[in-house]
Write an enzyme that holds these catalytic residues in place. Structure first.
Site, PDB file in Angstrom:
ATOM      1  N   ASN A 163       4.264   5.965  -0.249  1.00  0.00           N
ATOM      2  CA  ASN A 163       3.179   5.597  -1.163  1.00  0.00           C
ATOM      3  C   ASN A 163       2.175   4.650  -0.502  1.00  0.00           C
ATOM      4  O   ASN A 163       1.102   5.064  -0.105  1.00  0.00           O
ATOM      5  CB  ASN A 163       3.751   4.961  -2.435  1.00  0.00           C
ATOM      6  CG  ASN A 163       2.749   4.933  -3.582  1.00  0.00           C
ATOM      7  OD1 ASN A 163       1.545   4.894  -3.380  1.00  0.00           O
ATOM      8  ND2 ASN A 163       3.244   4.970  -4.811  1.00  0.00           N
ATOM      9  N   ASP A 164       2.531   3.398  -0.373  1.00  0.00           N
ATOM     10  CA  ASP A 164       1.579   2.408   0.149  1.00  0.00           C
ATOM     11  C   ASP A 164       1.084   2.742   1.555  1.00  0.00           C
ATOM     12  O   ASP A 164      -0.071   2.456   1.887  1.00  0.00           O
ATOM     13  CB  ASP A 164       2.217   1.014   0.156  1.00  0.00           C
ATOM     14  CG  ASP A 164       2.435   0.470  -1.251  1.00  0.00           C
ATOM     15  OD1 ASP A 164       1.700   0.898  -2.166  1.00  0.00           O
ATOM     16  OD2 ASP A 164       3.340  -0.361  -1.426  1.00  0.00           O
ATOM     17  N   VAL A 165       1.923   3.334   2.382  1.00  0.00           N
ATOM     18  CA  VAL A 165       1.559   3.596   3.784  1.00  0.00           C
ATOM     19  C   VAL A 165       0.556   4.741   3.917  1.00  0.00           C
ATOM     20  O   VAL A 165       0.065   5.009   5.017  1.00  0.00           O
ATOM     21  CB  VAL A 165       2.805   3.874   4.653  1.00  0.00           C
ATOM     22  CG1 VAL A 165       3.719   2.661   4.674  1.00  0.00           C
ATOM     23  CG2 VAL A 165       3.555   5.109   4.173  1.00  0.00           C
ATOM     24  N   SER A 174       3.526  -2.421  -3.509  1.00  0.00           N
ATOM     25  CA  SER A 174       2.322  -3.245  -3.665  1.00  0.00           C
ATOM     26  C   SER A 174       1.894  -3.361  -5.122  1.00  0.00           C
ATOM     27  O   SER A 174       1.175  -4.278  -5.492  1.00  0.00           O
ATOM     28  CB  SER A 174       1.172  -2.659  -2.847  1.00  0.00           C
ATOM     29  OG  SER A 174       0.783  -1.408  -3.379  1.00  0.00           O
TER      30      SER A 174
END
Length: 466
Positions: A390-392, A431
Site C-alpha cells: 500500500n504505502d510503498v 500511514s
C-alpha cells in the site's frame, strides 16, 4: 606475548570476515555465502576466546554452547517466515540482556583485570548496563508490537522529548558517580532510568516504523557489546561490537531515507510523525471510482502482456502466498514473458523481509529488482501485480506535500500500462492515508486474500492455455 599477538590476529580475521560477509549480504544471490562467511568469523572469535582465557569450568561452557546451538537450529527451522521481524527483535533482546547482566556481574564479582584501569572498568560497566538495558527493553517492546501482544499504534507520552533528555542526563550523571564512588546505588539509578528510557523511546513508535526501530536496536546491541569489550579488555568484542554498531546506524540511515524519516530525530526517539497517528479512512474518496476485475479478467490481461512486474507487500507474508506466486511466475515465464519482482526496501516489517520470502520459494535472484532498478523498468512494463502493498506504491509520496508520507521513495507502479492491485479491502496502510493509485484510470482492484486470489488467477491462466 606471542599468544596475545596470535589472538589479536584471529580477532582481526573475524572482523575482516564479518566485513566481507556484510558486503555479500547486499545482494540476494550472495547473501547465503555471506551469512556462512560471517558464521565462520564468529567461530574463529570463539576459538580465539577459548585460547586466550582461562575458565574454571570448560564443561559448563561447552554444555551451554551445545544447548544454545540446538535451540538456535530448532528456532531457525521452526520460525514462520512471517515472524522473522519478531525473531530478529527477540534475538536483539537477548544480546542486550546478556551485555547488561554480564556487566553487572563483573561489578558484583569485584575482579578487575590487572591490565584494566579501574575508572575505565566502572565507566564501561555503567555504559554497558545503560545501553544493554535500553536494547533489551526496546527489543521486547518491538517484539510485543509485532506479535500483537500490545497495540501497534503509537502510544503518545506527554513531554516525551523533555522526559527522554532528563532520563539521559540522569543516566550519564549516575554512570560517572558510579565510577567515582563505586557504589551500587548509582548503578541502580542507571538501571532504572535506562528501563524507563527504553520504554519512552519505543512505545511512541508505530507499527509502520518497525523497520527503522529494528535497525536502530541492532546498532544499540553492537554498542553494548563494544562497552562490554572495554569492561574486560576484550579486543574482539570491541572490534566486532563497533562494526555491528556502525552497520546498524548505516542501515538505520538507509531505512530513514526510504521511509522519509529524520535520521537525527530517530536517534532521539522521534520516528513516527504526529500526522501518521491520525488514521483517515475516507470512504468518500473511493466511492464510485473503483474499477474491479475477476481472476479470469486478470488472467486475460496477463496473457496479452509481455513484461510483468510483481510488487510483494506485507499482505503476501500474512497470507503466505509466496508458493502460489512462484507458480504464477513459472507459468508466465514459461510463456516467454519477462517477469520481475519490484521490491521496496521497507516492504514488510523489516529490511529484506520480501527478499527472504521470495528466496524461500527459490525465486531467481536476478529477477528481484531494487527500488531504483524497478523504477527504471516500470514505465516500459505492460502489467503490474501489487500483492498486499500500500504505502510503498502510494503516489501521494510524490505529489502531496502535506501528506505524512511525502518525500518517501516509492515504486512508480502507476507509470505502468496496467496496475492490478490484490487487496483485502480499501483500508489504509500503516500511514493511515488514502491511496490515489486505487482510483487511477489504469488501475483495477481484485479484492480478497492474496493466496486464494492468486490461486484463482493461476487456475484461470491455465484454462486459457488449454
Amino acid at each position: 606475548m606471542k599468544l596475545l599477538k596470535g589472538v589479536l590476529i584471529l580477532y582481526l580475521l573475524t572482523v575482516l570476515l564479518f566485513i566481507f560477509g556484510l558486503k555479500l549480504l547486499q545482494k540476494p544471490s550472495t547473501a547465503r555465502i555471506g551469512n556462512l562467511i560471517s558464521a565462520i568469523g564468529m567461530l574463529i572469535a570463539i576459538i580465539a576466546t577459548f585460547v586466550s582465557q582461562r575458565f574454571e569450568n570448560y564443561f559448563l561452557i561447552i554444555l551451554a554452547m551445545v544447548i544454545g546451538s540446538v535451540i538456535g537450529i530448532f528456532l531457525a527451522y521452526w520460525v514462520d517466515m512471517r515472524a522473522i521481524p519478531q525473531f530478529v527483535a527477540m534475538l536483539n533482546s537477548f544480546g542486550g540482556a546478556v551485555s547488561s547482566l554480564v556487566g553487572i556481574w563483573a561489578f558484583l564479582d569485584n575482579k578487575i583485570p590487572d591490565f584494566i584501569n579501574p575508572i575505565q572498568f566502572y565507566i564501561s560497566v555503567g555504559f554497558d548496563t545503560f545501553i544493554g538495558t535500553i536494547t533489551f527493553i526496546g527489543s521486547v517492546i518491538a517484539f510485543s508490537k509485532l506479535q500483537g501482544i500490545i497495540s501497534e499504534k503509537p502510544i503518545l507520552i506527554p513531554f516525551k522529548n523533555f522526559l527522554n533528555l532528563l532520563l539521559l542526563v540522569i543516566s550519564i550523571f549516575s554512570i560517572f558517580l558510579f565510577a567515582l564512588f563505586k557504589n551500587s546505588l548509582f548503578l541502580w539509578f542507571v538501571l532504572i532510568s535506562s528501563v524507563i528510557l527504553g520504554l519512552t523511546l519505543t512505545l511512541p513508535i508505530g507499527g509502520a516504523d518497525m523497520p527503522v526501530l529494528i535497525s536502530l536496536l541492532i546498532s544499540y546491541a553492537g554498542l553494548s557489546a563494544t562497552s562490554l569489550g572495554f569492561t574486560f579488555g576484550n579486543y574482539g568484542l570491541i572490534m566486532v561490537g563497533s562494526l555491528v554498531g556502525a552497520s546498524g546506524l548505516i542501515l538505520t540511515r538507509i531505512m530513514a531515507k526510504a521511509m522519509n524519516r529524520d535520521f537525527w530525530g530517530i536517534l532521539l526517539g522521534n520516528i513516527t510523525p504526529p500526522e501518521i497517528t491520525k488514521t483517515s479512512d475516507d470512504r468518500s474518496f473511493y466511492e464510485g471510482k473503483i474499477k474491479t476485475a475477476s481472476p479470469d479478467e486478470v488472467a486475460s490481461i496477463l496473457e496479452f502482456s509481455k513484461t510483468i512486474a510483481i510488487v510483494p507487500g506485507y499482505g503476501l507474508a500474512v497470507s503466505q502466498a509466496q508458493q502460489v506466486l512462484k507458480e504464477l511466475y513459472e507459468l508466465l515465464t514459461k510463456d516467454g514473458k519477462f517477469v520481475y519482482f519490484a521490491i521496496h526496501p521497507v516492504a514488510g516489517r523489516m529490511p529484506g523481509h520480501m527478499n527472504v520470502l521470495l528466496a524461500e520459494v527459490d525465486i531467481p535472484y536476478d529477477r528481484m529488482k531494487t527500488l531504483e532498478e524497478s523504477n527504471e523498468l516500470l514505465p516500459q512494463t505492460d502489467a503490474v501485480i501489487v500483492v498486499g502493498a500500500n504505502d510503498v506504491v502510494n503516489p501521494l509520496a510524490r505529489e502531496k506535500e502535506d501528506s505524512p508520507i511525502y518525500g518517501m521513495p516509492i515504486l512508480d507502479v502507476d507509470k505502468a500500462k496496467v496496475v492490478i492491485v490484490i487487496k483485502r479491502s480499501l483500508a489504509p496502510g500503516f500511514s493511515g492515508v488514502v491511496n490515489p493509485l486505487f482510483i487511477n484510470e489504469n488501475t483495477i482492484m481484485v479484492f480478497g486474500d492474496a493466496k486464494p486470489v492468486l490461486s484463482e488467477i493461476v487456475k484461470a491462466y491455465k484454462e486459457l492455455k488449454v
